[in-house]
Motif scaffolding. Structure first.
Motif, PDB file in Angstrom:
ATOM      1  N   PRO A  45       0.801  -1.233   0.000  1.00  0.00           N
ATOM      2  CA  PRO A  45       0.000   0.000   0.000  1.00  0.00           C
ATOM      3  C   PRO A  45       0.825   1.270   0.000  1.00  0.00           C
ATOM      4  O   PRO A  45       0.444   2.264  -0.626  1.00  0.00           O
ATOM      5  CB  PRO A  45      -0.835  -0.132   1.282  1.00  0.00           C
ATOM      6  CG  PRO A  45      -0.896  -1.600   1.558  1.00  0.00           C
ATOM      7  CD  PRO A  45       0.417  -2.142   1.103  1.00  0.00           C
ATOM      8  N   ILE A  46       1.976   1.286   0.689  1.00  0.00           N
ATOM      9  CA  ILE A  46       2.781   2.505   0.745  1.00  0.00           C
ATOM     10  C   ILE A  46       3.310   2.868  -0.636  1.00  0.00           C
ATOM     11  O   ILE A  46       3.415   4.048  -0.982  1.00  0.00           O
ATOM     12  CB  ILE A  46       3.936   2.336   1.754  1.00  0.00           C
ATOM     13  CG1 ILE A  46       3.374   2.237   3.174  1.00  0.00           C
ATOM     14  CG2 ILE A  46       4.921   3.503   1.653  1.00  0.00           C
ATOM     15  CD1 ILE A  46       4.426   2.027   4.234  1.00  0.00           C
ATOM     16  N   SER A  47       3.631   1.860  -1.451  1.00  0.00           N
ATOM     17  CA  SER A  47       4.145   2.138  -2.794  1.00  0.00           C
ATOM     18  C   SER A  47       3.094   2.787  -3.683  1.00  0.00           C
ATOM     19  O   SER A  47       3.432   3.343  -4.724  1.00  0.00           O
ATOM     20  CB  SER A  47       4.650   0.847  -3.446  1.00  0.00           C
ATOM     21  OG  SER A  47       3.579   0.021  -3.864  1.00  0.00           O
ATOM     22  N   GLN A  48       1.824   2.737  -3.283  1.00  0.00           N
ATOM     23  CA  GLN A  48       0.730   3.313  -4.057  1.00  0.00           C
ATOM     24  C   GLN A  48       0.231   4.639  -3.481  1.00  0.00           C
ATOM     25  O   GLN A  48      -0.699   5.229  -4.030  1.00  0.00           O
ATOM     26  CB  GLN A  48      -0.446   2.329  -4.096  1.00  0.00           C
ATOM     27  CG  GLN A  48      -0.102   0.957  -4.621  1.00  0.00           C
ATOM     28  CD  GLN A  48      -1.257  -0.012  -4.491  1.00  0.00           C
ATOM     29  OE1 GLN A  48      -2.427   0.379  -4.523  1.00  0.00           O
ATOM     30  NE2 GLN A  48      -0.958  -1.288  -4.350  1.00  0.00           N
ATOM     31  N   ASP A  49       0.849   5.100  -2.412  1.00  0.00           N
ATOM     32  CA  ASP A  49       0.341   6.251  -1.657  1.00  0.00           C
ATOM     33  C   ASP A  49       1.302   7.430  -1.767  1.00  0.00           C
ATOM     34  O   ASP A  49       2.338   7.459  -1.087  1.00  0.00           O
ATOM     35  CB  ASP A  49       0.170   5.840  -0.189  1.00  0.00           C
ATOM     36  CG  ASP A  49      -0.442   6.935   0.673  1.00  0.00           C
ATOM     37  OD1 ASP A  49      -0.439   8.110   0.256  1.00  0.00           O
ATOM     38  OD2 ASP A  49      -0.908   6.613   1.789  1.00  0.00           O
ATOM     39  N   PRO A  50       1.002   8.417  -2.597  1.00  0.00           N
ATOM     40  CA  PRO A  50       1.935   9.535  -2.782  1.00  0.00           C
ATOM     41  C   PRO A  50       2.184  10.316  -1.503  1.00  0.00           C
ATOM     42  O   PRO A  50       3.300  10.806  -1.280  1.00  0.00           O
ATOM     43  CB  PRO A  50       1.272  10.400  -3.856  1.00  0.00           C
ATOM     44  CG  PRO A  50      -0.157   9.966  -3.890  1.00  0.00           C
ATOM     45  CD  PRO A  50      -0.175   8.538  -3.484  1.00  0.00           C
ATOM     46  N   HIS A  51       1.179  10.441  -0.652  1.00  0.00           N
ATOM     47  CA  HIS A  51       1.368  11.174   0.604  1.00  0.00           C
ATOM     48  C   HIS A  51       2.387  10.458   1.492  1.00  0.00           C
ATOM     49  O   HIS A  51       3.314  11.084   2.037  1.00  0.00           O
ATOM     50  CB  HIS A  51       0.039  11.318   1.342  1.00  0.00           C
ATOM     51  CG  HIS A  51       0.160  12.021   2.664  1.00  0.00           C
ATOM     52  ND1 HIS A  51       0.462  13.360   2.770  1.00  0.00           N
ATOM     53  CD2 HIS A  51       0.033  11.549   3.948  1.00  0.00           C
ATOM     54  CE1 HIS A  51       0.515  13.703   4.058  1.00  0.00           C
ATOM     55  NE2 HIS A  51       0.267  12.622   4.782  1.00  0.00           N
ATOM     56  N   ALA A  52       2.256   9.134   1.619  1.00  0.00           N
ATOM     57  CA  ALA A  52       3.195   8.360   2.425  1.00  0.00           C
ATOM     58  C   ALA A  52       4.601   8.419   1.828  1.00  0.00           C
ATOM     59  O   ALA A  52       5.600   8.510   2.558  1.00  0.00           O
ATOM     60  CB  ALA A  52       2.726   6.907   2.531  1.00  0.00           C
ATOM     61  N   LEU A  53       4.686   8.394   0.494  1.00  0.00           N
ATOM     62  CA  LEU A  53       5.994   8.447  -0.155  1.00  0.00           C
ATOM     63  C   LEU A  53       6.670   9.798   0.061  1.00  0.00           C
ATOM     64  O   LEU A  53       7.882   9.867   0.287  1.00  0.00           O
ATOM     65  CB  LEU A  53       5.850   8.160  -1.651  1.00  0.00           C
ATOM     66  CG  LEU A  53       5.415   6.738  -2.018  1.00  0.00           C
ATOM     67  CD1 LEU A  53       5.177   6.630  -3.522  1.00  0.00           C
ATOM     68  CD2 LEU A  53       6.458   5.711  -1.569  1.00  0.00           C
ATOM     69  N   LYS A  54       5.906  10.852   0.014  1.00  0.00           N
ATOM     70  CA  LYS A  54       6.484  12.176   0.266  1.00  0.00           C
ATOM     71  C   LYS A  54       6.981  12.290   1.702  1.00  0.00           C
ATOM     72  O   LYS A  54       8.015  12.919   1.961  1.00  0.00           O
ATOM     73  CB  LYS A  54       5.463  13.278  -0.043  1.00  0.00           C
ATOM     74  CG  LYS A  54       5.234  13.484  -1.530  1.00  0.00           C
ATOM     75  CD  LYS A  54       4.494  14.772  -1.825  1.00  0.00           C
ATOM     76  CE  LYS A  54       3.048  14.712  -1.381  1.00  0.00           C
ATOM     77  NZ  LYS A  54       2.317  15.947  -1.764  1.00  0.00           N
ATOM     78  N   GLN A  55       6.271  11.678   2.624  1.00  0.00           N
ATOM     79  CA  GLN A  55       6.717  11.686   4.010  1.00  0.00           C
ATOM     80  C   GLN A  55       8.049  10.949   4.158  1.00  0.00           C
ATOM     81  O   GLN A  55       8.957  11.408   4.853  1.00  0.00           O
ATOM     82  CB  GLN A  55       5.653  11.058   4.919  1.00  0.00           C
ATOM     83  CG  GLN A  55       4.435  11.928   5.148  1.00  0.00           C
ATOM     84  CD  GLN A  55       3.468  11.304   6.136  1.00  0.00           C
ATOM     85  OE1 GLN A  55       3.230  10.096   6.127  1.00  0.00           O
ATOM     86  NE2 GLN A  55       2.897  12.124   6.999  1.00  0.00           N
ATOM     87  N   LEU A  56       8.166   9.784   3.503  1.00  0.00           N
ATOM     88  CA  LEU A  56       9.415   9.026   3.549  1.00  0.00           C
ATOM     89  C   LEU A  56      10.556   9.812   2.896  1.00  0.00           C
ATOM     90  O   LEU A  56      11.688   9.820   3.395  1.00  0.00           O
ATOM     91  CB  LEU A  56       9.244   7.685   2.851  1.00  0.00           C
ATOM     92  CG  LEU A  56       8.381   6.649   3.580  1.00  0.00           C
ATOM     93  CD1 LEU A  56       8.151   5.425   2.691  1.00  0.00           C
ATOM     94  CD2 LEU A  56       9.037   6.227   4.894  1.00  0.00           C
ATOM     95  N   SER A  57      10.253  10.455   1.787  1.00  0.00           N
ATOM     96  CA  SER A  57      11.258  11.255   1.086  1.00  0.00           C
ATOM     97  C   SER A  57      11.796  12.362   1.992  1.00  0.00           C
ATOM     98  O   SER A  57      13.008  12.595   2.059  1.00  0.00           O
ATOM     99  CB  SER A  57      10.647  11.846  -0.183  1.00  0.00           C
ATOM    100  OG  SER A  57      11.561  12.686  -0.844  1.00  0.00           O
TER     101      SER A  57
END
Length: 264
Positions: A45-57
């Protein structure tokens, strides 16, 4: 007064830490001092979630350099129909702040999508302001005979694509030479998956560069001496890592190899 060309960034594919998570990919990229992360969209799911990815970035101070669309056989259920996969990948790329979307060529049985792929890619690029880089694959063979799996072809060289992603391991599996392909592609070469392979049969090995037959060092030096302004992404397989630190050691060797031969 002349200026030195910009260094070529070396990023980490989230596929390189499989079966670990996308979160782990960002953490490893920071620990080893990569220049960014390519996110492969999967069932995670995280790989599909731009908000979560921006947080990781932001958390790991790692730029997201590209989105790999879920166009693999193993991700056929992610984001529904083929064109929706492209649309969602383009939208997510723009949302996370990158402009490269990696896609595989269509499978022959994907009626409509396969026949309209070339024109559809051009249209999606224009509408979303991204570069859709079509990746080289390899022939599927059964008892020595090639199955026609891809349309128009598994090899993007000479197909007229504006942007191409080149994968060293796929090149080895296909019995091709990456350095020759780089020369033929010229400015169409947009994105690189750095790995290696010995080839033979259907093996897609994703070895550490230098462990196969793809003249990796020469190919990277060719990029360094050219006007290439894309990103080189480490996409090796570390799933067989057995002991603590082995995965990181393989990735560190890949990064060091890339930086050594990409130096401008």
């Amino acid at each position: 007064m002349s200026t030195a060309p910009n260094p070529i960034p070396v990023a980490l594919s989230s596929a390189s830490v499989y079966p670990l998570s996308v979160h782990d990919a960002f953490a490893v990229a920071q620990d080893l001092s990569f220049d960014g992360v390519e996110v492969m969209v999967t069932n995670n799911p995280i790989s599909q979630d731009p908000h979560a990815l921006k947080q990781l970035s932001a958390q790991y101070r790692q730029e997201i350099v590209s989105i790999h669309a879920p166009t693999l056989l193993l991700t056929q259920q992610v984001w529904g129909k083929a064109w929706n996969k492209i649309e969602q990948s383009c939208l997510m790329a723009r949302e996370v702040g990158c402009d490269v979307v990696v896609v595989h060529p269509p499978f022959r049985w994907q009626n409509g999508y396969a026949e309209e792929f070339f024109e559809g890619v051009l249209d999606a690029q224009k509408r979303h302001g991204v570069k859709i880089a079509v990746e080289n694959m390899y022939p599927w063979k059964v008892r020595g005979r090639e199955l026609l799996m891809y349309l128009p072809h598994w090899n993007p060289v000479g197909r007229g694509y504006q942007h191409v992603t080149w994968d060293f391991s796929h090149s080895a599996t296909a019995g091709m030479d990456t350095l020759d392909a780089f020369r033929q592609l010229g400015s169409a070469l947009r994105h690189v998956h750095l790995t290696d392979g010995v080839g033979g049969g259907m093996k897609d090995e994703h070895l550490v560069p230098g462990e196969g037959n793809q003249r990796c060092a020469e190919a990277l030096r060719h990029l360094a001496e050219s006007a290439f302004d894309g990103v080189v992404v480490a996409e090796i397989s570390t799933r067989k890592a057995k002991v603590v630190g082995e995965r990181e050691e393989m990735l560190a060797r890949t990064l060091a190899f890339a930086r050594r031969h990409l130096a401008r």
